[in-house]
Design a protein around this motif. Structure first.
Motif, short mmCIF file in Angstrom:
data_model
loop_
_atom_site.label_atom_id
_atom_site.label_comp_id
_atom_site.label_asym_id
_atom_site.label_seq_id
_atom_site.Cartn_x
_atom_site.Cartn_y
_atom_site.Cartn_z
N LEU A 145 50.96 -112.95 30.26
CA LEU A 145 51.26 -111.90 31.22
C LEU A 145 52.76 -111.80 31.44
O LEU A 145 53.43 -112.81 31.68
N ALA A 146 53.30 -110.60 31.37
CA ALA A 146 54.74 -110.37 31.60
C ALA A 146 54.95 -108.90 31.94
O ALA A 146 54.18 -108.03 31.50
N PRO A 147 55.96 -108.61 32.74
CA PRO A 147 56.24 -107.21 33.10
C PRO A 147 56.53 -106.37 31.87
O PRO A 147 57.22 -106.80 30.93
N GLY A 148 55.99 -105.13 31.86
CA GLY A 148 56.25 -104.20 30.77
C GLY A 148 55.44 -104.48 29.51
O GLY A 148 55.67 -103.80 28.49
N LYS A 149 54.51 -105.41 29.55
CA LYS A 149 53.73 -105.73 28.37
C LYS A 149 52.53 -104.80 28.27
O LYS A 149 52.05 -104.25 29.27
N ILE A 160 60.80 -111.62 33.88
CA ILE A 160 60.39 -112.00 35.24
C ILE A 160 61.58 -112.04 36.18
O ILE A 160 61.51 -111.61 37.32
N LEU A 161 62.72 -112.53 35.69
CA LEU A 161 63.90 -112.60 36.54
C LEU A 161 64.48 -111.21 36.83
O LEU A 161 65.28 -111.06 37.77
N GLY A 178 62.95 -117.57 26.80
CA GLY A 178 62.71 -116.39 25.99
C GLY A 178 62.65 -115.10 26.78
O GLY A 178 63.18 -114.97 27.88
N ALA A 179 61.98 -114.12 26.16
CA ALA A 179 61.91 -112.78 26.72
C ALA A 179 61.13 -112.75 28.03
O ALA A 179 61.44 -111.95 28.93
#
Length: 350
Positions: A127-131, A169-170, A163-164
């Motif tokens: 899970l990650a933003p924009g995925k 997240i930051l 990594g990405a």
């Protein structure tokens, strides 16, 4: 290969998220309530799994108690077979089959939880933003879940990131690495302590054990929390929350079971047996009407003797006066039934 499991876990989380969205009035994703809906989705994922597994937990308890009842007979078998391990193993298997005991039943509730934990770990790690949308989630829902926060730390973040994903997240507004690490570290410590107390409760539930079983219990008591402390730095915050909630459920469930079904031989079991023992009714100890009271050894008779009337004697069991004279006759004499006394007969003739 396990995509079906990942899809099932994400689907359950999405259903709970939708339900809590309705409860809180569909709050914005970036708000505190928006993050709370995803936190509650993980909490109630635990509730869903544990409710489904509850029958297996009850079966585990019954299997453990049955194995405890077999310990005296198994000890006799060990003395009987001595160093003959093959014969001892066959005899124990026959005894367990005869009593309907399955030693593997004690692992039933644990085994299904392992793939659920791994599936949640896999989903939150990806899970990650924009995925793109994960499994049963849309792109929008995936992005919303990645940005959901617990005390300001996204549930998809972890103590150590690179990594990405770390950069993504930051880039979320209001998120700092310091805040993420504080929340993650607190959850890791709580997770380890609750795991320790859960294992202590399991030892109490299973009752006293000896030999290798006792050694295994002690190893799990300390090694499992220590291993979780090390690996917890790699877990996403959502996984730490899952583990902590799962431990709380286990503590509450075992507390309930220990009160209802205390381990055999414990003080609680003895007190419960004494409380359930029926009280003796004094009326059942009294002699039946017409029965002769029994004088107990070294004590008083069960019923007090009848007090004789003043100036007379108490009636005896045979209808006499208790002084050796039959009622209505001379001393030492007797009157047959249906016959008149001789004196009465002579008076009538006169």
């Amino acid at each position: 290969m396990l995509d079906w499991l990942y899809t099932a876990i994400s689907w359950v989380m999405a259903r709970w998220h939708s339900l809590w969205n309705l409860v809180f009035g569909d709050p914005p994703p970036e708000s505190g309530l928006g993050g709370l809906t995803w936190v509650l989705a993980i909490v109630f994922l635990v509730v869903t799994i544990r409710v489904i597994l509850f029958p297996l937990f009850v079966k585990q308890i019954k299997s453990q108690r049955a194995m405890q009842e077999l310990q005296p007979e198994m000890a006799k078998l060990r003395k009987q077979y001595g160093s003959d391990r093959q014969g001892l193993s066959q005899a124990m298997m026959a005894l367990q089959k005869e009593r309907g005991v399955n030693p593997l039943a004690g692992c039933l509730p644990i085994l299904p939880q392992i793939p659920v934990f791994l599936a949640l770990f896999h989903v939150l790690r990806r899970l990650a933003p924009g995925k793109e949308g994960l499994y049963s989630w849309s792109d929008e829902l995936t992005d919303e879940a990645a940005k959901a926060k617990l005390f300001g730390a996204p549930i998809s973040s972890s103590f150590n990131m690179d990594g990405a994903k770390e950069q993504a997240i930051l880039d979320i507004e209001g998120v700092t690495y310091t805040n993420i690490r504080i929340v993650a570290f607190v959850l890791i410590v709580i997770m380890c302590f609750t795991t320790y107390f859960t294992q202590k409760q399991i030892m109490k539930r299973s009752g006293p054990v000896e030999g290798q079983a006792a050694m295994v219990q002690k190893i799990l008591l300390y090694v499992m929390p220590a291993g979780l402390f090390v690996s917890g730095f790699l877990f996403p915050i959502g996984v730490l929350l899952y583990w902590f909630t799962n431990n709380l459920w286990t503590l509450g469930q075992q507390f309930f079971i220990l009160r209802k079904m205390p381990p055999p031989g414990s003080d609680a079991a003895k007190a419960k047996a004494a409380a359930e023992k029926p009280a003796i009714d004094p009326k059942t100890l009294a002699p039946k009407p017409g029965a002769k009271p029994v004088r107990p050894k070294g004590g008083r008779p069960a019923t007090p003797p009848t007090t004789p009337p003043v100036g007379g004697s108490a009636p005896s069991a045979d209808g006499g006066t208790g002084n050796g004279r039959p009622s209505g006759g001379k001393p030492g004499g007797s009157t047959a039934a249906g016959q008149s006394p001789p004196n009465r007969g002579k008076r009538k003739r006169r």
